[in-house]
Scaffold this active site. Structure first.
Site, PDB file in Angstrom:
ATOM      1  N   SER A  63       0.837  -1.115   0.051  1.00  0.00           N
ATOM      2  CA  SER A  63       0.022   0.184  -0.078  1.00  0.00           C
ATOM      3  C   SER A  63       1.011   1.246  -0.013  1.00  0.00           C
ATOM      4  O   SER A  63       2.021   1.324   0.367  1.00  0.00           O
ATOM      5  CB  SER A  63      -0.865  -0.017   1.103  1.00  0.00           C
ATOM      6  OG  SER A  63      -1.586  -1.179   1.201  1.00  0.00           O
TER       7      SER A  63
HETATM    8  N1  SAM Z   1      -0.513  -4.586   4.042  1.00  0.00           N
HETATM    9  C1  SAM Z   1       0.084  -5.369   2.807  1.00  0.00           C
HETATM   10  C2  SAM Z   1       1.308  -4.616   2.484  1.00  0.00           C
HETATM   11  O1  SAM Z   1       1.982  -3.823   3.457  1.00  0.00           O
HETATM   12  O2  SAM Z   1       2.181  -5.325   1.475  1.00  0.00           O
HETATM   13  C3  SAM Z   1      -0.621  -5.052   1.554  1.00  0.00           C
HETATM   14  C4  SAM Z   1      -1.833  -5.872   1.437  1.00  0.00           C
HETATM   15  S1  SAM Z   1      -2.101  -6.189  -0.237  1.00  0.00           S
HETATM   16  C5  SAM Z   1      -2.897  -4.672  -0.372  1.00  0.00           C
HETATM   17  C6  SAM Z   1      -3.658  -7.168   0.331  1.00  0.00           C
HETATM   18  C7  SAM Z   1      -3.353  -8.669   0.697  1.00  0.00           C
HETATM   19  O3  SAM Z   1      -4.655  -9.148   1.088  1.00  0.00           O
HETATM   20  C8  SAM Z   1      -2.941  -9.516  -0.545  1.00  0.00           C
HETATM   21  O4  SAM Z   1      -1.651 -10.065  -0.310  1.00  0.00           O
HETATM   22  C9  SAM Z   1      -4.163 -10.587  -0.724  1.00  0.00           C
HETATM   23  O5  SAM Z   1      -3.593 -11.752  -0.996  1.00  0.00           O
HETATM   24  C10 SAM Z   1      -4.640 -10.697   0.681  1.00  0.00           C
HETATM   25  N2  SAM Z   1      -5.992 -11.153   1.029  1.00  0.00           N
HETATM   26  C11 SAM Z   1      -7.046 -11.145   0.240  1.00  0.00           C
HETATM   27  N3  SAM Z   1      -8.146 -11.474   0.525  1.00  0.00           N
HETATM   28  C12 SAM Z   1      -7.604 -12.261   2.011  1.00  0.00           C
HETATM   29  C13 SAM Z   1      -8.179 -13.202   2.891  1.00  0.00           C
HETATM   30  N4  SAM Z   1      -9.521 -13.461   2.778  1.00  0.00           N
HETATM   31  N5  SAM Z   1      -7.463 -13.528   3.699  1.00  0.00           N
HETATM   32  C14 SAM Z   1      -6.028 -13.241   3.928  1.00  0.00           C
HETATM   33  N6  SAM Z   1      -5.530 -12.320   3.003  1.00  0.00           N
HETATM   34  C15 SAM Z   1      -6.277 -12.077   2.050  1.00  0.00           C
END
Ligand code: SAM
Length: 220
Positions: A63
């Protein structure tokens, strides 16, 4: 080498975070400390402190620094808090949380991302982080309740399962909306009356999908 990134990091916090009104000293200090470039591919290191999200593996993103700051400030963390994070991604936001809270429980649905994040967090000595692979929309029942819950992917609605895992006085921050744009929503559970749940809108944002039982269906 490290010094060059340290300077960029301090400049990032001044011009993108402090200048836009983030005042929580803990958040500012954590973002000045955590080496964001180590959470992305080396080919992108020169962009690590820019004012935008960046691609990580598996078509996911790390992000924008300012979004990380707003979400973290909204969690109002104290050093004895236990935090649940849904969407470990690169692990960068996890490290920021680990700087401010007692323990961080982070769930990532894509195993390859969880493995990579674990390696960087271990390298940086974040031993107060537990990572689990799975669907985070169920929360982490065995470790609940949490003083703070952060969802870093966009949801169609606030999963009830997560609200239920908030401690009295607990805060949940989650992007909610369509698959294209969302509002950052903060839910706070009353400390006197745990059945009293307050909802606030912190403004617009844009996240990748939260995919799971209480999120969106995966595209096939
Ligand atoms: N906070 C992270 C960083 O600093 O790099 C960025 C996160 S990214 C925007 C969103 C993440 O949520 C992705 O890696 C995706 O695979 C994960 N995600 C989506 N749905 C999910 C779920 N139901 N449970 C766990 N992770 C999930």
């Amino acid at each position: 080498m490290m010094d060059r990134y340290k300077k960029q990091r301090l400049r990032m916090v001044d011009s993108q975070i402090r200048a836009r009104g983030i005042i929580d000293e803990g958040v500012l200090r954590a973002m000045e400390k955590v080496p964001r470039h180590l959470f992305i591919d080396e080919g992108l290191w020169d962009q690590a402190y820019n004012d935008n999200p960046l691609p990580i593996d598996e078509r996911q993103t790390i992000s924008q620094p300012y979004i990380v700051a707003i979400m973290t400030e909204a969690l109002e963390l104290r050093d004895r808090d236990r935090v649940l994070e849904i969407g470990t991604g690169s692990g960068y936001q996890t490290a920021i949380l680990a700087e401010l809270a007692d323990r961080v429980y982070s769930i990532e649905r894509i195993a390859a991302l969880a493995t990579k994040a674990r390696k960087v967090l271990d390298f940086l000595n974040y031993y107060n982080v537990a990572i689990r692979v799975g669907d985070g929309t169920y929360g982490w029942r065995e470790e609940a309740p949490f003083e703070a819950i952060l969802v870093t992917a966009g949801a169609p609605h606030v999963p009830k399962t997560l609200v239920e895992q908030l401690a009295p006085g607990g805060r949940l921050v989650i992007p909610v909306g369509s698959r294209h744009t969302q509002d950052l929503v903060k839910m706070t559970r009353g400390s006197e009356d745990p059945s009293d749940i307050k909802r606030e809108n912190l403004g617009g944002c844009r996240f990748v999908d939260l995919i799971g039982e209480h999120g969106w269906e995966a595209y096939v």
